[in-house]
Design an enzyme around this catalytic site. Structure first.
Site, PDB file in Angstrom:
ATOM      1  CE  LYS A   1      26.321  83.396  71.850  1.00 19.56           C
ATOM      2  NZ  LYS A   1      27.306  83.312  70.897  1.00 19.56           N
TER       3      LYS A   1
ATOM      4  CD  GLU B   1      35.740  78.415  79.122  1.00 19.74           C
ATOM      5  OE1 GLU B   1      34.792  79.146  79.427  1.00 19.74           O
ATOM      6  OE2 GLU B   1      36.277  78.446  78.000  1.00 19.74           O
TER       7      GLU B   1
ATOM      8  CD  GLU C   1      26.003  76.046  66.485  1.00 19.53           C
ATOM      9  OE1 GLU C   1      25.674  76.344  65.330  1.00 19.53           O
ATOM     10  OE2 GLU C   1      26.749  76.760  67.189  1.00 19.53           O
TER      11      GLU C   1
ATOM     12  CD  GLU D   1      25.385  79.711  69.295  1.00 21.14           C
ATOM     13  OE1 GLU D   1      24.597  80.579  69.698  1.00 21.14           O
ATOM     14  OE2 GLU D   1      26.192  79.895  68.382  1.00 21.14           O
TER      15      GLU D   1
ATOM     16  CG  ASN E   1      22.064  78.069  65.969  1.00 21.58           C
ATOM     17  OD1 ASN E   1      22.241  79.147  66.542  1.00 21.58           O
ATOM     18  ND2 ASN E   1      23.041  77.392  65.399  1.00 21.58           N
TER      19      ASN E   1
ATOM     20  CG  PHE F   1      41.059  81.292  54.616  1.00 23.63           C
ATOM     21  CD1 PHE F   1      41.772  80.418  53.809  1.00 23.63           C
ATOM     22  CD2 PHE F   1      41.560  81.631  55.850  1.00 23.63           C
ATOM     23  CE1 PHE F   1      42.971  79.883  54.239  1.00 23.63           C
ATOM     24  CE2 PHE F   1      42.770  81.091  56.291  1.00 23.63           C
ATOM     25  CZ  PHE F   1      43.472  80.214  55.477  1.00 23.63           C
TER      26      PHE F   1
END
Lengths: 522, 644
Positions: free
Chosen positions: B93, B177, B252, B265, B267, B325
């Site tokens: 990451k 941030e 993403e 990130e 994938n 959910f």
């Protein structure tokens, strides 16, 4: 006894009414009409409003409400509304203690248009107790049902024999019990012995002797529910065939259940219009049997997937769960289904499951209902409990029942069919009409491991021998090459084949050699 | 493509669809993934055994595992995916963010370190641009997080956060941030060959999520304009080029309400939701991956990549959407029919009728994709497809999916990753019936009941005792829905019923096939697809209507009156028993008989489908008995612990 306590105000009212009626009686015909009306009204009220309310408070319906629910609207034709008890002891002869119709409602009616005779015991009149008149009323409709070939349904709600009547009421019992099992074409009965017995959770009790007597004789502490409640009789004793939550549910289920049965043993199994295609392929069956032969699956998955609309009426679902029995339809035609249940005790046969199965098979045979048998049985349950209990004798009942049955018999071996238990489960050797094996079937004397341990006792290479045994016997071929199964079929086609076979077997005629009666190993 | 295929599978999957479809199949071990699908040795053996020349790693499992890719390379077998360098670079990451920054990809601006004074904090916040998020660096997740929209709030946030940082964590560092309000998850599909050509295949909008798992995805996104799309696409391509990416990959981004986007990130594999991209671009991504792995050049140029219409994907899961959910559910699919008779519907599934959904793997049943010229068309088709999807034997999330895709906020495109908790703050409760829909449901149930009553009279052939004909055409019924009783008058003519209910009149028409799980009806002239899940003699009917299951009880008026005398069933007191809310494995048992637990105290932990669920006490009580042990497998509703 509470039953002797007749509601006073009601009784007085009745008395004065009757007196006034008597005055009018000699004068005019109108008074007879009025008296008829009065009696009819009184009969409608059973033991009076207060007792009806008490019945409702107990969460129970009255005799008439039950009849009304059971039968099609406005189809009930009542008989013996004017019958009264004949007891003259203990003050019973007083008018106040006479109720038109006595403690049972009898007559005939229709369920989904089909004729049925019915009696319904009235707990509001002397606790539904059985008097001579009460018995006579029941016997009358039974005799009538016999002459026309229609079933009788009894809705029981009774404290027992009417003590005031002494021996006469006992004679009544004898009458009913004698008539019931032997003389009548068939009954679905809501609460006494006979072909099928349904009962209610929490409110139905059935025992030979009550908890008090049990305590005094054997010093055993037991509650009414434990001794003879619905749970006891459906799960432990096997006396009752199914339990329901309450009156309404039981009667609604009974209506649907009635549709599975022929009106008498002279009639063929009924065929209902069917919307479920008879040639429907059931893909899910191709994967229902697990790869590992030690892994369980649910036989009910197979049954629900195969039968019309997934509609399966299971009998004794909570008793001896290692065998599944019940009614369903195939292309509209009623069938009886017997299946080993691998999910419970590996589906083995033991004393209880053998007797449960045998009773069901004989029911089907008696009422011309074809039998479909699904086999996945690893054998009889071993052990002293079973041997001392007479598993040989009880297992023979199931063998006997299948062997003697002359209705169409179709058998599907889904997986294990080992040893004597294989023979018992409607095998070819017991005159099975069509016997099929799925590709997963293993027809053998026993499982590979056990067999190898015996054949190669003390020898090495057991694993190798086991593999060889599996290769040779753990498949459908040994049975198929000998003709013990008629075909090895793709599971998905099972429904299609059964429907087709039943079509052909509908005209099956098979007669057992004459004998006074067969000698089933009781 | 004419390529022969080999499927690897675990014991329990030996009957799976992918196994049946492949030319050959090899079992790589028992059910647990660590022993089968993640077992590299077994998979290498399978490769050797079958002489496979290439491996497509799929979505999960070893698809982003660089060691696996290395081992394949060592034996000269092609890994259908990027090379190990890219997997490694993007797998980390921190490293991936640094690379992205270097490749001039937008990253979330922020500061992580010791902030001395409030004014320093304000200075940093101004540099980043409001709104900003302030929290202690050591605090995990969203704990102690404060959001500041201006200087004043920043000073306040600094005070709280630095105090907390010092007192709770003994670590002064603060994280300031950029705060992304109403964030959307939008990702760019890239496709790169081994010759330096990289394409961006537009975006996928994946904002509808629960517990960071996507539920509904679509392409394109309603939110992006052509410019933003192009800039995002170009940045994604820059990143791919920076790591010499080849094969299909996904970059993403988080996008805020002002269409500012920030790299999240990358994938380095095929994504579950790739079908929506395939639908709008007409490219087969797996085919492209295989071509690329073989060393072919891409045949398309960037200007060849179209956006044709709209595609939506619903992830159909075996889970109970009424619990957070979606908590996993297991079982055997006793009946299963995909809505493939409808046009413009694609269903990617690995299961079929009779399959088992077990606790070992992700409980996904299928990816249901619909497409159309416009979003509205694709949505209408999705609604139809969900209504026509027959799944029996397991609990599934179609009720939730149908509610999402018909929700006004979703339809208008007003979504963010917080959509589910915002729309259903109390949890998902199923479809809420308005007055008209309620009448329609009651009328349909009544008509179904009457149909089945009439059906019961249809005994064929002659009996010795003739049957009385059924000549009734009008019925008075009473239908129970929820706690309420509704009186109903219903009359029949031909295949249609006129139903008077709650002061309104409803006409219900249908062909009334009671053997079919689907019940297509025309209600007041509108076509509706209902499903009948069960119909019992007791009058209980379970219908699926508007995606949600409704239990009704239909009785004749007389029966309903008599039923009122029946005692109510006493439901068990659930506060002193703890049952498993889902099937799974007990991983920890924190109590033993005799212990006293407080309200909210953890009693045990159940793991199912990679998820750990902590079960807590709902009152203070003494533990009476414990019915399970760590390691034991439990079913839904199994008794775990009894309290006194």
């Amino acid at each position: 006894l509470a039953v002797l306590h007749v509601h006073q105000s009601f009784a007085c009212l009745l008395q004065t009414n009757i007196q006034s009626d008597c005055r009018w009686y000699s004068v005019s015909h109108l008074s007879v009409k009025e008296r008829i009306e009065k009696k009819r009204k009184a009969a409608q009220m059973g033991g009076g409003q207060k007792r009806i309310d008490a019945q409702h408070q107990r969460g129970k319906l009255t005799a008439r409400e039950r009849v009304e629910l059971l039968l099609d609207p406005e189809s009930f034709v009542e008989t013996d509304m004017f019958v009264e008890h004949r007891c003259s002891d203990f003050g019973m002869e007083q008018d106040a203690n006479k109720f038109p119709g006595d403690s049972v409602v009898t007559g005939r009616g229709r369920i989904n248009g089909r004729l049925v005779y019915v009696f319904s015991q009235d707990f509001t009149v002397f606790g539904g107790s059985l008097s001579g008149a009460h018995a006579q009323k029941i016997c009358k409709i039974m005799d009538q049902a016999l002459t026309v070939g229609a079933p009788v349904i009894g809705l029981n709600d009774s404290g027992g024999a009417r003590i005031q009547e002494g021996v006469e009421s006992l004679a009544g019992y004898a009458d009913i019990f004698l008539v019931h099992p032997s003389d009548l074409p068939h009954h679905g009965s809501l609460c006494i012995l006979t072909h099928l017995m349904l009962c209610l959770q929490d409110t139905s009790y059935l025992f030979i002797t009550g908890p008090d007597v049990v305590k005094s004789v054997t010093n055993e502490d037991v509650t009414q529910e434990e001794l003879g409640g619905a749970k006891t009789h459906t799960a432990v004793s096997g006396v009752a065939h199914r339990a329901f939550e309450n009156d309404v549910e039981a009667l609604l289920y009974l209506r649907d259940f009635f549709n599975f049965l022929p009106l008498s043993n002279q009639d063929p199994a009924p065929i209902r219009e069917c919307q479920d295609p008879s040639d429907r392929l059931v893909k899910s069956l191709d994967t229902v049997v697990p790869f590992e032969s030690t892994k369980a699956y649910d036989m009910l998955d197979i049954i629900h997937a195969i039968v019309d609309e997934g509609d399966f009426f299971e009998i004794m679902p909570t008793y001896a769960k290692n065998i599944v029995v019940g009614f369903a339809r195939m292309n509209g035609r009623t069938v009886g289904i017997v299946g080993n249940q691998p999910k419970v005790a590996s589906g083995c046969l033991d004393i209880n499951s053998s007797v449960k199965g045998a009773r069901f098979v004989r029911f089907c045979d008696a009422f011309n209902i074809p039998i479909i048998t699904f086999v996945d049985v690893p054998g009889f349950l071993p052990g002293t409990a079973q041997e001392y209990g007479g598993i040989i004798r009880h297992g023979a009942k199931l063998l006997f029942a299948f062997a003697e049955a002359t209705v169409p018999k179709i058998t599907i071996i889904t997986r294990k069919a080992y040893g004597g238990a294989y023979d018992v489960m409607s095998s070819k050797h017991l005159r099975g009409d069509m016997n099929y094996a799925w590709p997963t079937a293993e027809v053998a004397v026993m499982g590979a491991k056990g067999a190898v341990q015996i054949i190669f006792r003390g020898k090495e290479n057991q694993a190798e021998a086991e593999a060889e045994y599996v290769e040779k016997f753990a498949n459908p071929f040994p049975a198929a090459v000998r003709g013990f199964v008629d075909d090895i079929i793709e599971p998905a086609t099972t429904r299609k084949r059964i429907c087709r076979d039943l079509e052909v077997l509908a005209s099956k005629k098979q007669v057992n050699p004459w004998k006074k009666h067969a000698n089933i190993p009781l | 493509m004419g390529i022969q295929t080999v499927a690897v599978h675990s014991d329990v999957d030996s009957n799976a669809v992918h196994v049946k479809m492949a030319d050959e199949a090899v079992c790589v071990g028992p059910a647990p993934t660590s022993k089968s699908y993640l077992n590299m040795d077994a998979i290498m053996d399978a490769i050797r055994l079958t002489g496979a020349q290439a491996v497509h790693p799929g979505y999960g499992f070893l698809s982003e595992n660089k060691d696996f890719a290395k081992r394949l390379a060592a034996v000269g077998v092609t890994f259908i995916g990027p090379d190990t360098h890219a997997i490694q670079a993007m797998g980390d990451k921190i490293e991936s963010k640094l690379i992205a920054k270097a490749a001039k990809v937008n990253t979330i601006p922020g500061f992580d370190g010791v902030v001395k004074t409030a004014e320093d904090a304000v200075k940093i916040a101004q540099q980043i641009g409001y709104p900003v998020m302030i929290k202690a660096s050591a605090g995990g997740g969203g704990k102690g997080m404060r959001i500041a929209w201006n200087d004043e709030e920043t000073r306040e946030g600094f005070r709280f956060s630095s105090q907390e940082a010092a007192s709770s964590f003994g670590d002064d560092r603060l994280l300031i941030e950029k705060y992304i309000d109403n964030p959307r998850h939008i990702e760019i599909q890239v496709l790169a060959d081994k010759h330096g050509n990289v394409l961006w295949l537009n975006e996928r909008e994946c904002s509808i999520q629960r517990r960071n798992q996507k539920v509904v995805e679509e392409a394109p996104s309603m939110f992006l304009d052509a410019d933003t799309r192009r800039v995002m696409g170009e940045q994604a391509v820059q990143l791919a080029k920076a790591v010499k990416y080849s094969s299909a990959g996904t970059v993403e981004f988080l996008v805020d309400s002002k269409k500012n986007f920030y790299f999240l990130e990358m994938n380095t594999r095929l994504q579950v939701e790739h079908p929506v991209t395939e639908c709008i671009t007409g490219l087969d991504l797996v085919e492209q991956m295989i071509r690329i792995a073989k060393g072919y050049q891409l045949q398309q140029k960037q200007e060849d990549i179209p956006i044709n219409g709209w595609a939506i994907e619903s992830r159909v899961y075996a889970e109970d959407p009424f619990k957070s959910f979606g908590l996993p559910s297991i079982g055997r699919l006793s009946q299963y029919q995909e809505p493939l008779k409808l046009s413009h519907v694609r269903v990617d599934s690995g299961i079929e009728e009779g399959s088992d959904i077990n606790i070992y793997y992700d409980p996904m049943i299928s990816k249901l994709v619909t497409y159309g010229a416009t979003r509205a068309e694709a949505l209408a088709r999705m609604e139809d497809a969900l209504d026509n999807y027959v799944i029996r034997g397991v609990t599934h999330n179609i009720p939730l999916l149908r509610e999402i895709i018909t929700h006004p906020r979703f339809v208008s495109g007003d979504i963010s990753t917080n959509f589910l908790p915002e729309v259903y703050p109390e949890g998902f409760k199923g479809h809420h019936l308005d007055e008209d829909r309620c009448r329609e449901l009651l009328a349909s149930a009544a008509a179904l009941h009457v149909t089945s009553q009439l059906y019961s009279h249809k005994i064929l052939g002659t009996q010795r005792v003739s049957s009385a004909p059924m000549d009734q055409n009008n019925w008075e019924l009473c239908v129970e829905l929820g706690q309420e009783l509704h009186d109903i008058e219903i009359s029949k003519s031909g295949n249609s019923y006129i139903v008077k209910v709650d002061g309104g009149q409803v006409e219900v028409c249908g062909d009334w096939n009671l053997a079919s799980p689907l019940l297509p009806l025309t209600i007041n002239g509108t076509c509706r697809m209902l499903q009948c899940l069960s119909k019992e003699s007791s009058g209980n009917i379970v219908l699926q209507y508007m995606g949600t299951l409704f239990k009704v009880r239909v009785l004749s008026k007389l029966t309903a009156k008599l039923n009122s005398y029946m005692p109510e069933k006493v439901s068990e007191d659930t506060s002193s028993i703890l049952r498993s809310p889902m099937p799974g494995t007990v991983v920890a048992m924190s109590v033993k008989p005799g212990d006293t637990v407080a309200d909210g105290q953890e009693i045990c932990v159940i793991e199912a489908m990679k998820m750990q669920n902590s079960l807590t006490a709902v009152k203070q009580a003494k533990v009476k008995s414990v019915h399970c042990q760590p390691g034991e497998t439990v079913g839904e509703g199994d008794l775990l612990v009894e309290l006194e």
